[in-house]
Design a protein around this motif. Structure first.
Motif, PDB file in Angstrom:
ATOM      1  N   LEU A  44      48.949  48.044  51.015  1.00 32.03           N
ATOM      2  CA  LEU A  44      49.168  46.592  50.949  1.00 32.03           C
ATOM      3  C   LEU A  44      48.617  46.017  49.647  1.00 32.03           C
ATOM      4  N   ALA A  45      47.462  46.515  49.197  1.00 32.22           N
ATOM      5  CA  ALA A  45      46.886  46.030  47.941  1.00 32.22           C
ATOM      6  C   ALA A  45      47.816  46.345  46.771  1.00 32.22           C
ATOM      7  N   VAL A  47      51.050  46.681  46.902  1.00 30.73           N
ATOM      8  CA  VAL A  47      52.221  45.802  47.001  1.00 30.73           C
ATOM      9  C   VAL A  47      51.931  44.443  46.376  1.00 30.73           C
ATOM     10  N   TYR A  48      50.724  43.927  46.595  1.00 33.81           N
ATOM     11  CA  TYR A  48      50.384  42.603  46.076  1.00 33.81           C
ATOM     12  C   TYR A  48      49.970  42.642  44.607  1.00 33.81           C
ATOM     13  N   VAL A  49      49.311  43.716  44.178  1.00 38.63           N
ATOM     14  CA  VAL A  49      48.791  43.781  42.815  1.00 38.63           C
ATOM     15  C   VAL A  49      49.849  44.251  41.823  1.00 38.63           C
ATOM     16  N   TYR A  50      50.779  45.068  42.268  1.00 39.31           N
ATOM     17  CA  TYR A  50      51.759  45.673  41.356  1.00 39.31           C
ATOM     18  C   TYR A  50      52.564  44.628  40.569  1.00 39.31           C
ATOM     19  N   THR A 278      47.171  32.404  35.563  1.00 34.89           N
ATOM     20  CA  THR A 278      46.501  33.041  36.695  1.00 34.89           C
ATOM     21  C   THR A 278      45.002  33.202  36.470  1.00 34.89           C
TER      22      THR A 278
END
Length: 302
Positions: A44-45, A47-50, A278
Motif C-alpha cells: 500500500l505504501a 502504491v501511494y508513494v510511487y 508538496t
C-alpha cells in the motif's frame, strides 16, 4: 502417598509431544501473520508513494524523455531545466509568495477564531447555544462548491473582490475547526478554570492563559488542517479574484497545466511545480505528526 500414585501424577502432568508441537506452531503462525501484514502495508505504501517518486524523477528529465518514458524513476539525462524555467521564466515566485501570505494569515486566523468560537460553545452559557452548534454541524454537511456563488456575491458586495482581503477573510474560520476545538475544550476539567477564576482571572484570561495552552494537540491539528486546506485551495481563489498579480500556486499550476508557457506536454514543468507545492505541507506534517497522535494526552493531563 505411594510411589505408584506419584508416578501416575507425574505422567498426567507431563506435557505430551502433541502439546509441544502446538506450542511451536503458535509462534510460527504469529510470525506468518505479521509478515503478511507488513507485506500488505509495504504494498500500500508503494502504491501511494510511487506517483510522487514519478513526479520527482520526471521533473528532472528533458521534455522529450519525459514524454517518451514518463514512468521511469531514473532519468537518462539529468537536468534542472524545468526548475530554472519555473523560477526564472514564469510567475512562479509571485504565486509562491501569494500562497505563503494567504496560507500563513489564514492559518493564524483559524487558530485564533476557531479557538475562541470553540471555547464559547463549550464553556460559555448563552441563549441559543444549541441552535448555533446545530447550524455549525449543518454547515459542515453542505458541500463547499454549493457555497461558491453566495461567497462570490458577498465578496463582491463588500468591495473586496480582486484583493488579498477577498482571498483571506472568508477563510479565517471554518466549521470543522470550531467543532474540533469545542470537543477538545469539553474534555478539559472545569475545575482548572474554576481555580483560575478564584484567583481573579476573567473569561478571556482563563481562555488565553489556562485553557488554550492545555489544548496544544488540538491547536496543532488545526494548524496542519488549516495550512493544508488553504495551501491547496483553488475554488475559493477562482471566485475571489481574477487579477494575475493575486494568483496563488494552485491557480498558477492550473494555468501551467493548460499550456501557458509553451507547447507540448510540459511534464517536467508541471510535475516540478507539483513537487515544490508538496514540500511545505509534507514538512509541516512530519514535524508535528507525533503531537497529533497524542491529541488525547492534553485533556488527560489536565
Amino acid at each position: 502417598m505411594t510411589a505408584a500414585a506419584t508416578s501416575a501424577d507425574a505422567l498426567r502432568t507431563r506435557p505430551s509431544p502433541a502439546d509441544g508441537r502446538e506450542r511451536r506452531r503458535r509462534p510460527s503462525g504469529l510470525v506468518v501473520g505479521a509478515v503478511l501484514t507488513y507485506a500488505l502495508l509495504v504494498a500500500l505504501a508503494i502504491v501511494y508513494v510511487y506517483p510522487f517518486l514519478i513526479s520527482v524523477a520526471t521533473s528532472f528529465k528533458p521534455d522529450a524523455e519525459a514524454a517518451a518514458d514518463p514512468l521511469a524513476l531514473i532519468p537518462e539525462t539529468f537536468t534542472t531545466a524545468a526548475y530554472s524555467r519555473l523560477f526564472l521564466n514564469s510567475d512562479f515566485p509571485l504565486w509562491f509568495r501569494n500562497s505563503v501570505i494567504v496560507t500563513v494569515t489564514v492559518t493564524l486566523g483559524r487558530v485564533f477564531f476557531n479557538s475562541l468560537a470553540g471555547y464559547a460553545l463549550a464553556r460559555l452559557p448563552f441563549r441559543g447555544r444549541g441552535v448555533v452548534f446545530a447550524g455549525l454541524v449543518a454547515v459542515m454537511a453542505v458541500p463547499s462548491v454549493v457555497l461558491l456563488i453566495p461567497k462570490f456575491l458577498v465578496i463582491n458586495t463588500l468591495g473586496i473582490y480582486n484583493s488579498f482581503a477577498g482571498l483571506i477573510i472568508p477563510l479565517l474560520a471554518d466549521a470543522a475547526g470550531i467543532f474540533i476545538m469545542k470537543n477538545f475544550f469539553e474534555s478539559i476539567p472545569a475545575s482548572v478554570e474554576e481555580a483560575a477564576r478564584l484567583d481573579g482571572a476573567g473569561t478571556f484570561r482563563v481562555f488565553w492563559s489556562v485553557v488554550l495552552p492545555m489544548a496544544t494537540p488540538a491547536l496543532i491539528t488545526i494548524v496542519i488542517l488549516s495550512f493544508q486546506g488553504s495551501w491547496n485551495e483553488l475554488s475559493h481563489f477562482i471566485v475571489a479574484s481574477q487579477s494575475p498579480g493575486l494568483y496563488t500556486l494552485t491557480k498558477g499550476v492550473a494555468q501551467l497545466s493548460s499550456g501557458a508557457l509553451s507547447q507540448g506536454t510540459q511534464y517536467p514543468l508541471k510535475l516540478g511545480a507539483a513537487v515544490i507545492m508538496t514540500i511545505p505541507v509534507a514538512v509541516l506534517f512530519f514535524v508535528f505528526q507525533r503531537r497529533i497522535m497524542n491529541a488525547s494526552a492534553g485533556a488527560e493531563k489536565g
